[in-house]
Scaffold this active site. Sequence first.
Site, PDB file in Angstrom:
ATOM      1  N   GLY A   1     -43.099  -7.054  17.108  1.00  8.82           N
ATOM      2  CA  GLY A   1     -44.111  -6.894  16.076  1.00  8.82           C
ATOM      3  C   GLY A   1     -45.086  -8.135  15.947  1.00  8.82           C
ATOM      4  O   GLY A   1     -45.674  -7.943  14.948  1.00  8.82           O
ATOM      5  N   GLY A   2     -45.085  -9.018  16.785  1.00  5.36           N
ATOM      6  CA  GLY A   2     -46.228 -10.036  16.818  1.00  5.36           C
ATOM      7  C   GLY A   2     -47.570  -9.657  16.614  1.00  5.36           C
ATOM      8  O   GLY A   2     -48.495 -10.086  16.119  1.00  5.36           O
TER       9      GLY A   2
ATOM     10  N   GLU B   1     -44.000   1.241  17.353  1.00  5.17           N
ATOM     11  CA  GLU B   1     -43.158   0.969  18.691  1.00  5.17           C
ATOM     12  C   GLU B   1     -41.766   1.575  18.366  1.00  5.17           C
ATOM     13  O   GLU B   1     -41.221   2.027  19.398  1.00  5.17           O
ATOM     14  CB  GLU B   1     -43.296  -0.342  18.873  1.00  5.17           C
ATOM     15  CG  GLU B   1     -44.539  -0.885  19.218  1.00  5.17           C
ATOM     16  CD  GLU B   1     -44.594  -2.688  19.319  1.00  5.17           C
ATOM     17  OE1 GLU B   1     -45.388  -2.960  19.962  1.00  5.17           O
ATOM     18  OE2 GLU B   1     -43.568  -3.396  18.697  1.00  5.17           O
TER      19      GLU B   1
ATOM     20  N   THR C   1     -47.372  -2.270  22.982  1.00  2.00           N
ATOM     21  CA  THR C   1     -48.532  -2.698  22.630  1.00  2.00           C
ATOM     22  C   THR C   1     -48.475  -4.489  22.842  1.00  2.00           C
ATOM     23  O   THR C   1     -47.161  -5.029  22.748  1.00  2.00           O
ATOM     24  CB  THR C   1     -48.681  -2.925  21.075  1.00  2.00           C
ATOM     25  OG1 THR C   1     -48.908  -1.360  20.854  1.00  2.00           O
ATOM     26  CG2 THR C   1     -49.969  -3.470  20.388  1.00  2.00           C
ATOM     27  N   GLY C   2     -49.529  -4.976  23.141  1.00  2.00           N
ATOM     28  CA  GLY C   2     -49.531  -6.532  23.290  1.00  2.00           C
ATOM     29  C   GLY C   2     -50.108  -6.819  24.566  1.00  2.00           C
ATOM     30  O   GLY C   2     -50.538  -5.923  25.374  1.00  2.00           O
ATOM     31  N   SER C   3     -50.289  -8.341  25.000  1.00  2.00           N
ATOM     32  CA  SER C   3     -50.863  -8.573  26.209  1.00  2.00           C
ATOM     33  C   SER C   3     -50.113  -8.283  27.351  1.00  2.00           C
ATOM     34  O   SER C   3     -50.589  -7.838  28.572  1.00  2.00           O
ATOM     35  CB  SER C   3     -51.134 -10.022  26.010  1.00  2.00           C
ATOM     36  OG  SER C   3     -49.712 -10.798  25.907  1.00  2.00           O
TER      37      SER C   3
HETATM   38  C1  5RP Z   1     -46.699  -5.722  19.232  1.00  2.00           C
HETATM   39  C2  5RP Z   1     -45.420  -6.107  19.864  1.00  2.00           C
HETATM   40  C3  5RP Z   1     -45.647  -6.942  21.141  1.00  2.00           C
HETATM   41  O1  5RP Z   1     -44.915  -6.474  22.093  1.00  2.00           O
HETATM   42  C4  5RP Z   1     -45.173  -8.658  21.123  1.00  2.00           C
HETATM   43  O2  5RP Z   1     -45.810  -8.857  20.286  1.00  2.00           O
HETATM   44  C5  5RP Z   1     -45.415  -9.232  22.595  1.00  2.00           C
HETATM   45  O3  5RP Z   1     -46.569  -9.240  22.547  1.00  2.00           O
HETATM   46  P1  5RP Z   1     -47.228 -10.140  23.919  1.00  2.00           P
HETATM   47  O4  5RP Z   1     -46.790  -9.264  25.169  1.00  2.00           O
HETATM   48  O5  5RP Z   1     -48.727 -10.152  23.839  1.00  2.00           O
HETATM   49  O6  5RP Z   1     -46.572 -11.610  24.002  1.00  2.00           O
HETATM   50  O7  5RP Z   1     -44.325  -6.203  19.459  1.00  2.00           O
HETATM   51  O8  5RP Z   1     -46.492  -5.501  18.091  1.00  2.00           O
END
Ligand code: 5RP
Length: 222
Positions: free
Chosen positions: A99-100, A107, A32-34
């Site tokens: 977890g950001g 995950e 998950t995430g960008s």
């Molecule tokens: C989401 C996550 C993401 O992998 C983490 O926050 C990195 O995010 P991004 O690729 O947007 O920087 O752990 O729960």
Amino acid sequence: MTQDELKRAVGQAAADYVAAHAPQGAVLGVGTGSTANCFIDAIAPFKDRFRGAVSSSEASTVRLRSHGFAVLDLNDVNEIPVYVDGADEVNDRLHMVKGGGGALTREKIVAAVASTFVCIADASKLVPVMGKFPLPVEVIPMARAYVARELTKLGGEPRLREGFVTDNGNVILDVHGLSIDDPVGLEARINQIVGVVTNGLFAARGADLLLLGTPGGVVQHL
Ligand code: 5RP
């Protein structure tokens, strides 16, 4: 290169890795995430080679389905050869803070099933000591204040992620001010607090491979 360009580069590198290493008909684990979104977009042209994907969040499920991926229930899947996900911080032992985006529990579950965890990140995420990025902790709502007091005893400053509810219906405490010298020990210690669902340290089960986007290209760390 911008941070977005670095994320696209590692997303593409992960898609190339998966296309080369995951067997025909395999189920992919998707984070998950960008950065994970960049991977989803890059692996989409290869989707017919896979049975489908197990997703770590509702957001990734929507994106996978928009590309025509079958999204499977983890309970119907015995093996996941590769799980690809981003990180908020990663150290040179491939421990991570995640977890950001608030998807840490799902995950961690998908990562536990996967044979190989491929972490994809831009170079800003590689740090000598983790903790500058506040450590997310998913908490059962009624235990929020108790868990916050216990986290304070560990030396952190927990702050409620305002207006956020996880895909599992819980809240997130982001713990500021930690210097994480013992990621494996702290992960276990926080998980022992009653009311904690899980925490964002991925150290007991870290990554197996890091694809790091640098201005000079994508670098592999094992
Ligand atoms: C989401 C996550 C993401 O992998 C983490 O926050 C990195 O995010 P991004 O690729 O947007 O920087 O752990 O729960």
